[in-house]
Scaffold this active site. Sequence first.
Site, PDB file in Angstrom:
ATOM      1  NE  ARG A 121      -5.011   0.205   9.470  1.00 15.44           N
ATOM      2  CZ  ARG A 121      -3.747  -0.085   9.161  1.00 15.44           C
ATOM      3  NH1 ARG A 121      -3.249  -1.255   9.417  1.00 15.44           N
ATOM      4  NH2 ARG A 121      -2.981   0.813   8.600  1.00 15.44           N
ATOM      5  CE  LYS A 135      -2.041  -1.109   3.890  1.00 17.43           C
ATOM      6  NZ  LYS A 135      -1.295  -2.359   4.178  1.00 17.43           N
ATOM      7  NE  ARG A 142       2.065  -4.535  11.191  1.00 19.31           N
ATOM      8  CZ  ARG A 142       3.116  -4.445  10.378  1.00 19.31           C
ATOM      9  NH1 ARG A 142       4.299  -4.914  10.759  1.00 19.31           N
ATOM     10  NH2 ARG A 142       2.996  -3.878   9.207  1.00 19.31           N
ATOM     11  NE  ARG A 181       6.175  -0.043   9.936  1.00 19.05           N
ATOM     12  CZ  ARG A 181       5.052  -0.106   9.224  1.00 19.05           C
ATOM     13  NH1 ARG A 181       4.997   0.501   8.054  1.00 19.05           N
ATOM     14  NH2 ARG A 181       4.008  -0.751   9.661  1.00 19.05           N
ATOM     15  NE  ARG A 185       7.769  -2.281   6.296  1.00 17.19           N
ATOM     16  CZ  ARG A 185       6.444  -2.231   6.456  1.00 17.19           C
ATOM     17  NH1 ARG A 185       5.685  -1.701   5.523  1.00 17.19           N
ATOM     18  NH2 ARG A 185       5.898  -2.713   7.540  1.00 17.19           N
TER      19      ARG A 185
HETATM   20  P1  AP5 Z   1       4.880  -1.567   1.905  1.00 15.83           P
HETATM   21  O1  AP5 Z   1       4.554  -0.746   0.695  1.00 15.83           O
HETATM   22  O2  AP5 Z   1       5.580  -0.908   3.031  1.00 15.83           O
HETATM   23  O3  AP5 Z   1       3.564  -2.342   2.422  1.00 15.83           O
HETATM   24  P2  AP5 Z   1       2.301  -1.783   3.188  1.00 15.83           P
HETATM   25  O4  AP5 Z   1       1.108  -2.490   2.625  1.00 15.83           O
HETATM   26  O5  AP5 Z   1       2.283  -0.284   3.188  1.00 15.83           O
HETATM   27  O6  AP5 Z   1       2.619  -2.394   4.624  1.00 15.83           O
HETATM   28  P3  AP5 Z   1       2.492  -1.789   6.091  1.00 15.83           P
HETATM   29  O7  AP5 Z   1       3.207  -2.782   6.967  1.00 15.83           O
HETATM   30  O8  AP5 Z   1       2.959  -0.365   6.156  1.00 15.83           O
HETATM   31  O9  AP5 Z   1       0.967  -1.869   6.317  1.00 15.83           O
HETATM   32  P4  AP5 Z   1       0.254  -1.906   7.663  1.00 15.83           P
HETATM   33  O10 AP5 Z   1      -1.142  -1.664   7.221  1.00 15.83           O
HETATM   34  O11 AP5 Z   1       0.505  -3.114   8.464  1.00 15.83           O
HETATM   35  O12 AP5 Z   1       0.961  -0.752   8.503  1.00 15.83           O
HETATM   36  P5  AP5 Z   1       0.644   0.794   8.691  1.00 15.83           P
HETATM   37  O13 AP5 Z   1       1.921   1.523   8.612  1.00 15.83           O
HETATM   38  O14 AP5 Z   1      -0.464   1.234   7.817  1.00 15.83           O
HETATM   39  O15 AP5 Z   1       5.728  -2.833   1.384  1.00 15.83           O
HETATM   40  C1  AP5 Z   1       6.298  -3.754   2.293  1.00 15.83           C
HETATM   41  C2  AP5 Z   1       7.704  -4.183   1.794  1.00 15.83           C
HETATM   42  O16 AP5 Z   1       7.567  -4.900   0.571  1.00 15.83           O
HETATM   43  C3  AP5 Z   1       8.641  -3.005   1.476  1.00 15.83           C
HETATM   44  O17 AP5 Z   1       9.940  -3.346   1.854  1.00 15.83           O
HETATM   45  C4  AP5 Z   1       8.542  -2.840  -0.051  1.00 15.83           C
HETATM   46  O18 AP5 Z   1       9.751  -2.344  -0.602  1.00 15.83           O
HETATM   47  C5  AP5 Z   1       8.260  -4.262  -0.509  1.00 15.83           C
HETATM   48  N1  AP5 Z   1       7.361  -4.327  -1.652  1.00 15.83           N
HETATM   49  C6  AP5 Z   1       6.259  -3.560  -1.883  1.00 15.83           C
HETATM   50  N2  AP5 Z   1       5.665  -3.954  -3.034  1.00 15.83           N
HETATM   51  C7  AP5 Z   1       6.398  -4.987  -3.528  1.00 15.83           C
HETATM   52  C8  AP5 Z   1       6.272  -5.821  -4.679  1.00 15.83           C
HETATM   53  N3  AP5 Z   1       5.272  -5.675  -5.553  1.00 15.83           N
HETATM   54  N4  AP5 Z   1       7.210  -6.807  -4.863  1.00 15.83           N
HETATM   55  C9  AP5 Z   1       8.215  -6.970  -3.964  1.00 15.83           C
HETATM   56  N5  AP5 Z   1       8.398  -6.202  -2.853  1.00 15.83           N
HETATM   57  C10 AP5 Z   1       7.488  -5.234  -2.644  1.00 15.83           C
HETATM   58  O19 AP5 Z   1       0.087   0.811  10.193  1.00 15.83           O
HETATM   59  C11 AP5 Z   1       0.956   0.540  11.272  1.00 15.83           C
HETATM   60  C12 AP5 Z   1       0.164   0.493  12.573  1.00 15.83           C
HETATM   61  O20 AP5 Z   1      -0.493   1.765  12.787  1.00 15.83           O
HETATM   62  C13 AP5 Z   1      -0.976  -0.527  12.645  1.00 15.83           C
HETATM   63  O21 AP5 Z   1      -0.508  -1.814  13.003  1.00 15.83           O
HETATM   64  C14 AP5 Z   1      -1.876   0.107  13.716  1.00 15.83           C
HETATM   65  O22 AP5 Z   1      -1.347  -0.100  15.005  1.00 15.83           O
HETATM   66  C15 AP5 Z   1      -1.765   1.586  13.411  1.00 15.83           C
HETATM   67  N6  AP5 Z   1      -2.809   2.044  12.472  1.00 15.83           N
HETATM   68  C16 AP5 Z   1      -2.600   2.576  11.227  1.00 15.83           C
HETATM   69  N7  AP5 Z   1      -3.765   2.899  10.655  1.00 15.83           N
HETATM   70  C17 AP5 Z   1      -4.740   2.575  11.555  1.00 15.83           C
HETATM   71  C18 AP5 Z   1      -6.159   2.659  11.533  1.00 15.83           C
HETATM   72  N8  AP5 Z   1      -6.832   3.164  10.456  1.00 15.83           N
HETATM   73  N9  AP5 Z   1      -6.838   2.220  12.601  1.00 15.83           N
HETATM   74  C19 AP5 Z   1      -6.203   1.718  13.682  1.00 15.83           C
HETATM   75  N10 AP5 Z   1      -4.850   1.608  13.775  1.00 15.83           N
HETATM   76  C20 AP5 Z   1      -4.129   2.039  12.717  1.00 15.83           C
END
Ligand code: AP5
Length: 223
Positions: free
Chosen positions: A91, A16, A173, A162, A130
Amino acid sequence: MSELNLILLGPPGSGKGTQGETLQTDLDLPYYATGDILRAAVRDKTELGSSAKEFMDRGDFVPDDVIVGVIAERVGQHEAEDGFILDGFPRTVPQAEALNEKMAEMRRRLTAAVLIEVAEEEVVRRLGGRRTCSNGHIFHVEFDPPEKEGICDVCDEPMGVRDDDKPEVIRHRMTQFAEKTLPLIGYYEERGLLERIDGDKAPDEVAEDIRGLLATLRMEEEA
Ligand code: AP5
């Protein structure tokens, strides 16, 4: 298309954030990633950060009432008048309902909820390698390494792992996603807004597929 109000949905590590960065450049729209917003708040030791930190460290979602106001304020800003890209919000179903209310209040509607689908074993490989900098730029030691090891290509800041990318937190997660976020797939499907993208391809190919999808939506709107 008059305005483009997009949601990026998908499990942790589905790409994402990676696609969000590309879309932001392609579309020149504000990009609101709740994970980035919360991590910045934790770093800056704000009130939001102190409410969120313990949940994030465990891999739990922060409570809906903590995050809903943050996003409602952003999508209502002048800069988001032509549209926005949301990554990581909503989410949960109550978050989706809150977003609907906000959109109705502004007399606007969502364009699509783009679901990036990736197999679970691929997610684990991606999150394990990552690396991110403090500005949220994303790399991968194997799939997308930076030119200088440990240094961000975009802003020259040091990069690290991270806090929530530890194996036991990743597993938690994934469970949270399955329990609380998966119901959103049916939620947006019922409303005719769900668009599925195969996230198992290379990042450039995924980006190309999303561009194709947006072009189709645009044509449908004009037809
Ligand atoms: P990346 O693009 O970083 O993946 P992502 O889907 O953004 O993963 P996240 O771990 O950031 O998602 P998340 O939803 O768990 O965490 P968030 O930060 O939103 O890609 C991952 C890796 O793969 C990278 O190294 C990239 O280079 C590689 N990659 C990407 N695409 C690729 C491809 N096609 N092929 C190969 N490699 C690839 O949230 C973190 C925390 O915040 C949550 O756990 C929660 O505690 C809190 N939070 C955030 N939003 C909310 C909400 N709305 N409600 C409640 N809590 C929330």
